[in-house]
Design a protein around this motif. Structure first.
Motif, short mmCIF file in Angstrom:
data_model
loop_
_atom_site.label_atom_id
_atom_site.label_comp_id
_atom_site.label_asym_id
_atom_site.label_seq_id
_atom_site.Cartn_x
_atom_site.Cartn_y
_atom_site.Cartn_z
N ASN A 66 -14.28 3.52 -2.67
CA ASN A 66 -15.17 3.01 -1.56
C ASN A 66 -15.47 3.90 -0.36
O ASN A 66 -16.05 3.63 0.60
CB ASN A 66 -14.68 1.72 -1.19
CG ASN A 66 -15.06 0.72 -2.18
OD1 ASN A 66 -15.65 0.98 -3.19
ND2 ASN A 66 -14.28 -0.51 -2.16
N GLY A 67 -14.36 4.97 -0.21
CA GLY A 67 -14.41 5.85 0.80
C GLY A 67 -13.78 5.29 2.02
O GLY A 67 -13.95 5.75 3.37
N GLU A 68 -12.94 4.19 1.82
CA GLU A 68 -12.50 3.20 3.07
C GLU A 68 -11.14 3.82 3.80
O GLU A 68 -10.90 3.78 4.65
CB GLU A 68 -12.38 2.14 2.86
CG GLU A 68 -13.43 1.15 2.42
CD GLU A 68 -13.28 -0.20 1.90
OE1 GLU A 68 -12.11 -0.68 1.83
OE2 GLU A 68 -14.23 -0.62 1.14
N GLY A 69 -10.37 4.64 2.71
CA GLY A 69 -9.08 5.22 3.01
C GLY A 69 -8.11 3.97 2.86
O GLY A 69 -8.32 3.10 2.44
N LEU A 70 -6.91 4.18 3.76
CA LEU A 70 -5.94 3.22 3.77
C LEU A 70 -5.67 2.85 4.99
O LEU A 70 -5.72 3.48 5.95
CB LEU A 70 -4.48 3.84 3.09
CG LEU A 70 -4.75 4.54 1.52
CD1 LEU A 70 -3.55 5.22 1.35
CD2 LEU A 70 -4.66 2.96 0.60
N THR A 71 -5.06 1.60 5.14
CA THR A 71 -4.63 1.27 6.66
C THR A 71 -3.53 2.13 7.19
O THR A 71 -2.60 2.60 6.48
CB THR A 71 -4.09 -0.26 6.68
OG1 THR A 71 -3.12 -0.51 5.77
CG2 THR A 71 -5.33 -0.99 6.23
N GLN A 80 -0.30 0.73 5.46
CA GLN A 80 -0.09 1.40 4.10
C GLN A 80 0.47 2.85 4.00
O GLN A 80 1.34 3.14 3.15
CB GLN A 80 -1.40 1.07 3.19
CG GLN A 80 -1.79 -0.28 2.78
CD GLN A 80 -3.07 -0.27 2.14
OE1 GLN A 80 -4.33 0.52 2.60
NE2 GLN A 80 -3.25 -0.85 1.17
N LYS A 81 -0.33 3.75 5.03
CA LYS A 81 0.20 4.90 4.92
C LYS A 81 1.64 5.26 5.47
O LYS A 81 2.34 5.78 4.88
CB LYS A 81 -0.63 5.83 6.13
CG LYS A 81 -2.18 6.22 5.68
CD LYS A 81 -2.98 6.87 6.46
CE LYS A 81 -3.71 8.04 6.05
NZ LYS A 81 -4.34 8.57 6.99
N VAL A 82 1.96 4.50 6.53
CA VAL A 82 3.44 4.67 6.73
C VAL A 82 4.21 4.15 5.92
O VAL A 82 5.42 4.61 5.81
CB VAL A 82 3.40 3.84 8.41
CG1 VAL A 82 4.86 3.79 8.78
CG2 VAL A 82 2.65 4.49 9.35
#
Length: 123
Positions: A64-69, A72-74
């Motif tokens: 969806n091209g939204e990425g991660l929060t 979530q990344k940390v």
């Protein structure tokens, strides 16, 4: 050819799932390969993969091209860093192993910082 797609898709799915816990295996490329293979082999397998919660959690934002929060990344980078550090220490005097592991860790860090979009938490 269809059977080959199914075999490669299953192997990629298994490796991607293992990659959610082991930092040396990337999750996203294996899931992308599994998606591609399952889409080529059968609609039923493609739909099955898309129905899995682990797949939806990690892959839907990419598609969806939204990425991660940021959370979530940390979380992903913390687990990766801890496990890679343990492996780094256990390698002892295997210099080439430590260099490869360090390079893989740097790749993960730069990839998560510069290539994956950071989205805001859903309210």
């Amino acid at each position: 050819m269809r059977i080959l797609y199914i075999i490669v898709g299953i192997a990629a799915f298994v490796l991607g799932t293992i990659g959610t816990v082991l930092p040396v295996l990337p999750t996203v490329p294996f899931y992308l390969l599994a998606t591609w293979c399952f889409a080529r082999s059968s609609k039923r397998l493609h739909d099955w993969l898309n129905s899995k919660p682990l797949y939806r959690k990690h892959m839907t934002p990419f598609f969806n091209g939204e990425g991660l929060t940021l959370r979530q990344k940390v979380t992903m980078m913390s687990v990766t860093t801890i496990l890679m550090f343990i492996a780094f220490v256990l390698m002892g005097e295997v210099l080439i192993g430590r260099i490869v592991l360090g390079a893989a860790w740097l790749f993960h860090v730069f990839y998560f910082i510069f290539r994956i979009k950071t989205r805001t938490e859903a309210a």
